[in-house]
Design an enzyme around this catalytic site. Structure first.
Site, PDB file in Angstrom:
ATOM      1  N   CYS A 216      31.686   2.609  21.184  1.00 32.59           N
ATOM      2  CA  CYS A 216      31.600   2.384  19.743  1.00 32.59           C
ATOM      3  C   CYS A 216      32.611   3.291  19.044  1.00 32.59           C
ATOM      4  O   CYS A 216      32.696   4.489  19.319  1.00 32.59           O
ATOM      5  CB  CYS A 216      30.189   2.669  19.257  1.00 32.59           C
ATOM      6  SG  CYS A 216      30.026   2.599  17.464  1.00 32.59           S
TER       7      CYS A 216
ATOM      8  N   CYS B 129      30.256   5.789  16.574  1.00 36.67           N
ATOM      9  CA  CYS B 129      29.343   6.793  17.117  1.00 36.67           C
ATOM     10  C   CYS B 129      29.651   7.153  18.563  1.00 36.67           C
ATOM     11  O   CYS B 129      29.004   8.018  19.137  1.00 36.67           O
ATOM     12  CB  CYS B 129      27.887   6.339  16.979  1.00 36.67           C
ATOM     13  SG  CYS B 129      27.420   5.067  18.166  1.00 36.67           S
TER      14      CYS B 129
ATOM     15  N   GLY C 176       5.395 -17.321  27.819  1.00 39.77           N
ATOM     16  CA  GLY C 176       6.539 -18.201  28.003  1.00 39.77           C
ATOM     17  C   GLY C 176       6.265 -19.646  27.663  1.00 39.77           C
ATOM     18  O   GLY C 176       7.183 -20.443  27.560  1.00 39.77           O
TER      19      GLY C 176
ATOM     20  N   CYS D 122      23.420   3.129  15.482  1.00 37.46           N
ATOM     21  CA  CYS D 122      24.727   3.757  15.282  1.00 37.46           C
ATOM     22  C   CYS D 122      24.623   4.894  14.257  1.00 37.46           C
ATOM     23  O   CYS D 122      25.099   6.013  14.486  1.00 37.46           O
ATOM     24  CB  CYS D 122      25.718   2.700  14.813  1.00 37.46           C
ATOM     25  SG  CYS D 122      27.433   3.186  14.981  1.00 37.46           S
TER      26      CYS D 122
ATOM     27  N   CYS E  88      28.851  -0.541  17.170  1.00 36.36           N
ATOM     28  CA  CYS E  88      27.512  -0.953  17.592  1.00 36.36           C
ATOM     29  C   CYS E  88      27.038  -2.089  16.702  1.00 36.36           C
ATOM     30  O   CYS E  88      27.171  -2.015  15.472  1.00 36.36           O
ATOM     31  CB  CYS E  88      26.513   0.194  17.429  1.00 36.36           C
ATOM     32  SG  CYS E  88      26.792   1.577  18.520  1.00 36.36           S
TER      33      CYS E  88
END
Lengths: 261, 292
Positions: free
Chosen positions: B240, B243, B31, B271, B265
């Site tokens: 979606c 899909c 970080g 997808c 997606c």
């Protein structure tokens, strides 16, 4: 708790300053300043521009490092403290009210956010509680609660100064540094602000060091007074005593310079 | 100019060495933003110069590279960076998440779970999460040093005060291993939970701002929030249309001038993989050619 109870409850000074000296190269910022500040006490520092008042205050608050001397807060050496600890202290136990609120408020953040910042900085993580406390404090400094989501840029100068005070006092500090808190405000707003400050100081039992060149301010607020000239303390004592019976030539000049209306 | 005039993966070895040192430091201090001497790359700032440099420093000839832009493999940014490395490093490329060893991404984490032998490289525009609250670099560094992160919550407070909820929906600030607050790059906050405990190495490169930071595998990453306004990984409340997936991040696509819209997606590989496996969404079932 009243001031008297506070004083009797604690037999040690809150802040002990010993031989504090700050030089800017060959020039003197402030020299050999010593005093004790007791819990619940309001100490005024007066003097003309360039007399070292603000230098002294920023040295005490740890914003500048003095060249000589010691500052002890509750028997802890402020100058030897790690920066983490000093900054934690300045977020919790201490507060600093600056002359110009615009420089120290977050102008892009709402009034509520400004007041809540210190709470969040010390770990406040409950939105509802933070907002409640912020509303309460805005009320105490006489800002209407429907202004809580307004930005400080939409506030008047007096409101900004009061917002700055709320923002500083929200964590219930014990020691407040004030640098010309009434500077730049017109007299009627000044009067209200002073009234407010006096009430807060009394109700919360705050210890205050207030720097100003306005003798009326110290007359109203301060218990004790220090007069500075050219970086040195030339006279100190009870406020009324110093103002009514000035001993040092400079203090006499200062007192006699006040316009009598 | 021939392709042979480039060193492997475009950057010279000394530059790669310098970047690898920054990456190692970043992994050692999760970080923490490590400064590095960012080079000019043959693309404009904002197009992934930081990510490209990190990728270049990570690539070995055996790698298989995947590049995604907002989840898609076939958008300009993804195509040009994939071609860039195909040409300057000669590495194999792929659009399949599970086949890739290095994935450079802009603003998404793939839906397919990552594995320990993968590296995910993020393109970062502004690495400093505190930047819009505190403009001074000297001050933000001090705030990181002293862990003064109250200001980050002021931003979330403002969100709730203004919108009634935390309206930050991308680049949602996170705390890494209880220490550094980090900007996860502008990924949607839907992806934030995937940052935490990820088996792959996650590297973040900001070219213009000259910072690299990293999350080693299995790092704990917590999204900041309030007790009474907890973090929520939000997405559009649809499935979606191609899909039928109900658990992936969706893009909204306007399909005509009458305001007809479809949700698909954003991860194109995910997808396509689902459709190959026989899943069908609302529009795919009725008219597959229209959706192509």
């Amino acid at each position: 708790m009243t001031v008297m109870e506070n004083i009797s409850a604690l037999n040690t000074p809150l802040l002990q300053v010993d031989g504090l000296t700050k030089r800017y190269g060959a020039r003197i910022g402030c020299a050999d300043v010593s005093f004790d500040l007791w819990p619940g006490e309001v100490l005024g520092i007066v003097g003309e521009s360039g007399s070292g008042k603000s230098t002294l205050l920023s040295c005490l608050a740890g914003h500048q490092t003095p060249d000589l001397g010691r500052v002890r807060y509750e028997d802890r050496d402020v100058l030897a403290m790690a920066e983490t600890e000093r900054r934690r202290l300045s977020r919790t136990d201490w507060a600093y009210v600056h002359q110009n609120p615009r420089d120290w408020l977050r102008m892009g953040v709402s009034a509520g956010g400004n007041v809540g910042e210190r709470l969040m900085a010390i770990g406040g993580r409950h939105y509802g509680q933070i907002r409640e406390t912020a509303t309460d404090w805005l009320g105490r400094v006489e800002i209407a609660s429907d202004r809580i989501d307004d930005r400080p840029s939409a506030f008047s100068g007096g409101m900004q100064q009061r917002l700055q005070i709320a923002r500083n006092l929200v964590t219930s500090p014990r020691l407040v540094f004030m640098d010309e808190p009434t500077g730049g405000l017109d007299v009627s707003v000044q009067a209200r602000l002073l009234d407010l400050l006096r009430g807060l100081v009394r109700d919360l039992g705050l210890s205050v060091i207030i720097v100003t060149h306005d003798l009326a301010v110290v007359r109203l607020l301060a218990h004790r007074l220090m007069v500075m000239k050219s970086g040195r303390v030339v006279e100190q004592g009870l406020t009324d005593q110093v103002l009514d019976d000035p001993q040092h030539a400079y203090t006499q000049l200062l007192v006699s310079s006040v316009l009598q209306v | 100019m021939t392709d042979q005039s480039y060193n492997f993966a475009y950057l010279d070895e000394q530059t790669k060495r310098m970047i690898r040192r920054a990456i190692l430091k970043g992994i050692a201090v999760p970080g923490y933003q490590v400064p590095f001497a960012s080079r000019e790359m043959p693309m404009p700032y904002g197009w992934g110069t930081g990510g490209v440099q990190v990728t270049a420093a990570c690539l070995v000839p055996e790698d298989r590279l995947k590049v995604i832009d907002q989840g898609a493999d076939d958008t300009t940014n993804a195509v040009s960076i994939r071609k860039f490395f195909a040409r300057t490093a000669g590495v194999a490329t792929t659009e399949r998440t599970d086949e890739a060893t290095v994935i450079q991404t802009r603003h998404r984490i793939p839906e397919t779970p990552l594995t320990p032998d993968q590296i995910l490289v993020y393109q970062v525009p502004i690495p400093e999460p505190l930047r819009f609250l505190e403009p001074r670099e000297s001050e933000t560094r001090k705030m990181h040093e002293l862990e003064e992160y109250g200001l980050m919550h002021v931003k979330l407070y403002e969100d709730i005060a203004r919108h009634g909820q935390i309206a930050t929906s991308y680049a949602y600030p996170v705390r890494v291993e209880g220490r550094y607050v980090m900007d996860p790059s502008p990924i949607p906050k839907f992806d934030n939970p995937k940052l935490s405990g990820c088996p792959a190495i996650q590297l973040f490169g900001a070219g213009r701002e000259q910072r690299i930071y990293a999350l080693p595998p299995w790092t704990e990453v917590v999204s900041l929030d309030f007790d009474d306004h907890p973090f929520e990984a939000s997405k559009a409340a649809h499935d979606c249309d191609l899909c039928g997936a109900g658990h992936s991040y969706l893009d909204e696509v306007i399909t005509d001038d009458q305001g007809t819209r479809m949700f698909v997606c954003s991860d194109t590989d995910f997808c396509a993989g689902r459709r190959e496996a026989g899943h069908q969404g609302r529009l795919w079932a009725s008219q597959p050619e229209a959706a192509e």
